[in-house]
Design a protein around this motif. Structure first.
Motif, mmCIF file in Angstrom:
data_model
loop_
_atom_site.group_PDB
_atom_site.id
_atom_site.type_symbol
_atom_site.label_atom_id
_atom_site.label_comp_id
_atom_site.label_asym_id
_atom_site.label_seq_id
_atom_site.Cartn_x
_atom_site.Cartn_y
_atom_site.Cartn_z
ATOM 1 N N ALA A 1 0.822 -1.210 0.000
ATOM 2 C CA ALA A 1 0.000 0.000 0.000
ATOM 3 C C ALA A 1 0.858 1.262 0.000
ATOM 4 O O ALA A 1 0.346 2.368 0.192
ATOM 5 N N GLN B 1 -3.284 1.856 -3.271
ATOM 6 C CA GLN B 1 -4.559 1.833 -2.579
ATOM 7 C C GLN B 1 -4.304 2.038 -1.100
ATOM 8 O O GLN B 1 -3.184 1.885 -0.618
ATOM 9 N N SER B 2 -5.352 2.393 -0.389
ATOM 10 C CA SER B 2 -5.213 2.564 1.052
ATOM 11 C C SER B 2 -5.065 1.205 1.711
ATOM 12 O O SER B 2 -5.445 0.175 1.150
ATOM 13 N N ALA B 3 -4.503 1.214 2.905
ATOM 14 C CA ALA B 3 -4.289 -0.040 3.622
ATOM 15 C C ALA B 3 -5.640 -0.596 4.068
ATOM 16 O O ALA B 3 -6.304 -0.038 4.944
ATOM 17 N N SER B 4 -6.069 -1.677 3.455
ATOM 18 C CA SER B 4 -7.347 -2.296 3.778
ATOM 19 C C SER B 4 -7.209 -3.149 5.037
ATOM 20 O O SER B 4 -6.106 -3.443 5.497
ATOM 21 N N LEU B 5 -8.389 -3.565 5.566
ATOM 22 C CA LEU B 5 -8.382 -4.439 6.731
ATOM 23 C C LEU B 5 -7.680 -5.757 6.398
ATOM 24 O O LEU B 5 -6.923 -6.291 7.222
ATOM 25 N N PHE B 6 -7.908 -6.259 5.197
ATOM 26 C CA PHE B 6 -7.265 -7.509 4.783
ATOM 27 C C PHE B 6 -5.750 -7.360 4.781
ATOM 28 O O PHE B 6 -5.027 -8.246 5.242
ATOM 29 N N LEU B 7 -5.253 -6.220 4.289
ATOM 30 C CA LEU B 7 -3.814 -5.990 4.228
ATOM 31 C C LEU B 7 -3.220 -5.899 5.637
ATOM 32 O O LEU B 7 -2.140 -6.444 5.906
ATOM 33 N N THR C 1 -4.764 -15.380 4.462
ATOM 34 C CA THR C 1 -3.928 -14.367 3.826
ATOM 35 C C THR C 1 -2.695 -14.941 3.136
ATOM 36 O O THR C 1 -2.176 -14.354 2.188
#
Length: 647
Positions: A75, A233-239, A468
């Motif tokens: 990200a 992209q912004s840091a997602s919860l998955f990331l 993940t």
């Protein structure tokens, strides 16, 4: 001095031999043999125990933060701000796991960790899963720690990068030799680099924190190129969960002390428990501090230069003496981290073998009172992984933590179930169950809540890690654990089947042998043949000499010699027009065996001359050995070698 004992009218002669194995290259390599009675003197204290069992957990601080940043880099560097909260969550999880395993150590002073807890409280199948997960984790511990140590070395000396696989395998073999010398001796050897690492790292981190507080801490000069391109992209919860799961590799090795409680001096549980608390406190402090300083110095995760290398040259302003000391200490602790697996894998495999889930040979203690076969097996398997994954830490890490978190979950779920059973007892009541004693404890509810919460946390982490990292290679471990469980079950079934067939219960005794028929195989008439014939005479008067004829002229010569030396024993000559040796003989034996009476034994005597030199055997056909192999599984047939030594 021989001792006579009488038991039920049977006289038993017992004597203790003072035979000592002769000095050889093995003595020079791994040390003089130790008596069984010396085992208590090989126990270790807390100081050495920290070096033996904590090196894996402590060494993970060298790459755990790196693994968090590798994921967040997807990200962009702006996502690195999440590294510190993730590290804080991992430290909290470490505290929960530590409290849980401290309870396990005091409840199960015989060691065994997750495997024993699952076996006693959850059943045989969960115990096999725990055993498979832990064995897998120990193997990966050796591969990852050695590969990471080599990565530190190649960061300081890039010219060594093409030779990283050879260096890694050589280091594994070195660790194998060190551990074959025994727990106490290897612990003393490994204590030096372990405490050197702690001293250097606390000095480096302390220096860095002082510089930060004084406003003198700079940023990394000439940082390596960001190898993973940003997904913009912004840091997602998955990331973030992905980064968290990568960082939990810092917890690997926490369970090792609970597996090896028996290695500690008395009082074992107390010494092991204190060592566990020491280890967790040091681990949490180092991991959180390194993550904090990494964020303040703008470190970039890279396969070319490690985080520790970038941090050290920033704090020490270049690659001076202290930088080299930091790299050397980190490299040593990463290599020594493999020692945790070398201490735990053989003990766990021996427990599994005692329960019949692995080959019994793994329970054998070598000349230095260590499970030497388990140590050698671990070194060989880890070396294969190093070669297959080309000593890449990034490629090995996805396989790493699933097994250990699966064992964490099973261990804590087992303990929670145990406390629930304890709560059902009356004060002062105790019961024996699965080889352990359950006693009422007034604080059982609190302990059950701690273990239950720990099981929930580690199960969630395991699930996150599985999801993940599945496509990155975690699927290998997910499939490998069930395969190992199937192998365990097959081995267990074999041992139970053999035990049932060999059992003396409901056994009326062996049938008396009324007749013995002897078949003497001969390739020629010589001194060895006559020695075998003399032995055959002691067994039976029903003797048949059998010769395979591939050359009629030689057969005629043999016949004349047999008439002179055969002592009247009948000779059967089997013609073999296709020059086969074993097949005609086997056919004849099967024909005789088909006529065998119920209480009759057929004994095949094979003359075998023994040359003066071992390499002389290469100059002769090993017909006797092949015959033994072919007849081994034939019922009612006994194969006997009669050696004749050539003086």
């Amino acid at each position: 001095m021989p001792m006579l004992e009488k038991d039920g009218g049977t006289t038993v002669l017992r004597r203790t031999t003072e035979y000592q194995p002769p000095h050889s290259w093995r003595t020079w390599l791994i040390g003089r043999p130790l008596r069984t009675a010396d085992a208590p003197h090989q126990a270790i204290g807390k100081t050495v125990g920290l070096a033996v069992f904590a090196s894996d957990a402590l060494s993970s601080t060298a790459y755990a933060t790196d693994e968090i940043l590798f994921v967040l880099a997807l990200a962009g560097t702006v996502a690195f701000v999440y590294a510190l909260p993730i590290a804080l969550a991992i430290v909290a999880l470490l505290a929960v796991v530590t409290i849980s395993y401290e309870q396990i150590i005091h409840t199960y002073p015989g060691g065994g960790g997750a495997y024993i807890v699952a076996r006693d409280n959850l059943g045989e199948f969960p115990a096999q899963i725990a055993g498979a997960a832990l064995l897998t984790d120990y193997i990966l511990t050796v591969s990852v720690s050695i590969a990471s140590g080599v990565a530190q070395l190649t960061s300081a000396y890039p010219s060594l990068f093409p030779y990283r696989i050879i260096i890694a395998v050589a280091l594994i073999l070195f660790m194998m030799l060190v551990n074959l010398r025994g727990v106490k001796e290897s612990g003393v050897i490994l204590a030096i680099p372990s405490y050197f690492f702690l001293a250097v790292m606390f000095l480096t981190i302390g220096n860095g924190l002082v510089q930060y507080l004084m406003g003198n801490l700079g940023s990394v000069e000439n940082p390596p190129h960001l190898e993973k391109e940003s997904m913009m992209q912004s840091a997602s919860l998955f990331l973030i969960l992905h980064a968290f799961s990568n960082g939990t590799t810092a917890l690997t090795g926490v369970e090792a002390i609970s597996n090896g409680v028996t290695a500690f001096k008395e009082p074992r549980s107390r010494n092991a428990g204190i060592t566990l608390i020491w280890m967790s406190a040091i681990l949490g402090t180092l991991f959180f501090s390194i993550t904090f300083l990494a964020g303040k110095t703008g470190i970039i995760p890279s396969e070319v230069e490690t985080l520790i290398s970038q941090l050290a040259r920033t704090i020490y302003d270049g690659r001076g003496v202290m930088y080299l000391c930091t790299i050397a200490a980190t490299t040593l602790i990463l290599i020594m981290a493999a020692n945790t697996a070398f201490a735990g894998f053989p003990r766990l495999s021996a427990l599994l073998a005692e329960d019949g889930f692995l080959p019994r040979q793994l329970t054998y203690r070598g000349s230095r009172l260590v499970y030497s076969r388990g140590i050698i097996a671990l070194a060989l398997i880890a070396s294969v992984l190093i070669v297959l994954f080309r000593a890449s830490v990034n490629a090995l890490i996805p396989l790493y933590a699933i097994g250990v978190f699966l064992s964490f979950t099973l261990a804590q779920a087992g303990m929670a179930r145990r406390w629930k059973k304890v709560g059902q007892l009356s004060p002062g009541q105790e019961i024996h169950e699965q080889g352990s004693i359950l006693r009422y404890e007034p604080r059982w509810a609190m302990k059950m809540m701690i273990n239950g919460f720990g099981a929930l946390c580690t199960a969630v982490v395991m699930l996150v890690f599985t999801v993940t990292k599945f496509t990155d290679g975690a699927w290998i471990v997910i499939f490998l654990v069930p395969i190992l469980v199937v192998i365990f079950s097959a081995i267990h079934y074999h041992y139970r089947d053999i035990a049932a067939r060999l059992s003396l219960e409901r056994y009326g005794g062996p049938a008396r042998i009324l007749r013995q028929r002897v078949i003497l195989t001969i390739s020629g008439v010589h001194r060895g043949t006559l020695a075998a014939l003399r032995y055959a005479r002691t067994l039976s008067d029903d003797i048949t000499a059998v010769h395979i004829c591939t050359d009629p002229v030689e057969a005629e010569v043999l016949h004349r010699k047999w008439e002179s030396w055969g002592d009247g024993v009948r000779l059967v000559v089997l013609d073999s027009p296709y020059r086969l040796l074993l097949e005609p003989l086997l056919g004849y034996i099967e024909e005789i065996a088909a006529q065998r009476q119920p209480n009759e034994i057929i004994t095949i005597i094979v003359p075998q001359f023994v040359p003066r030199r071992w390499w002389h055997n290469l100059l002769h056909t090993q017909t006797a050995m092949l015959l033994r192999i072919m007849l081994l599984f034939k019922p009612g047939i006994v194969i006997t070698d009669v050696p004749y030594q050539i003086e």
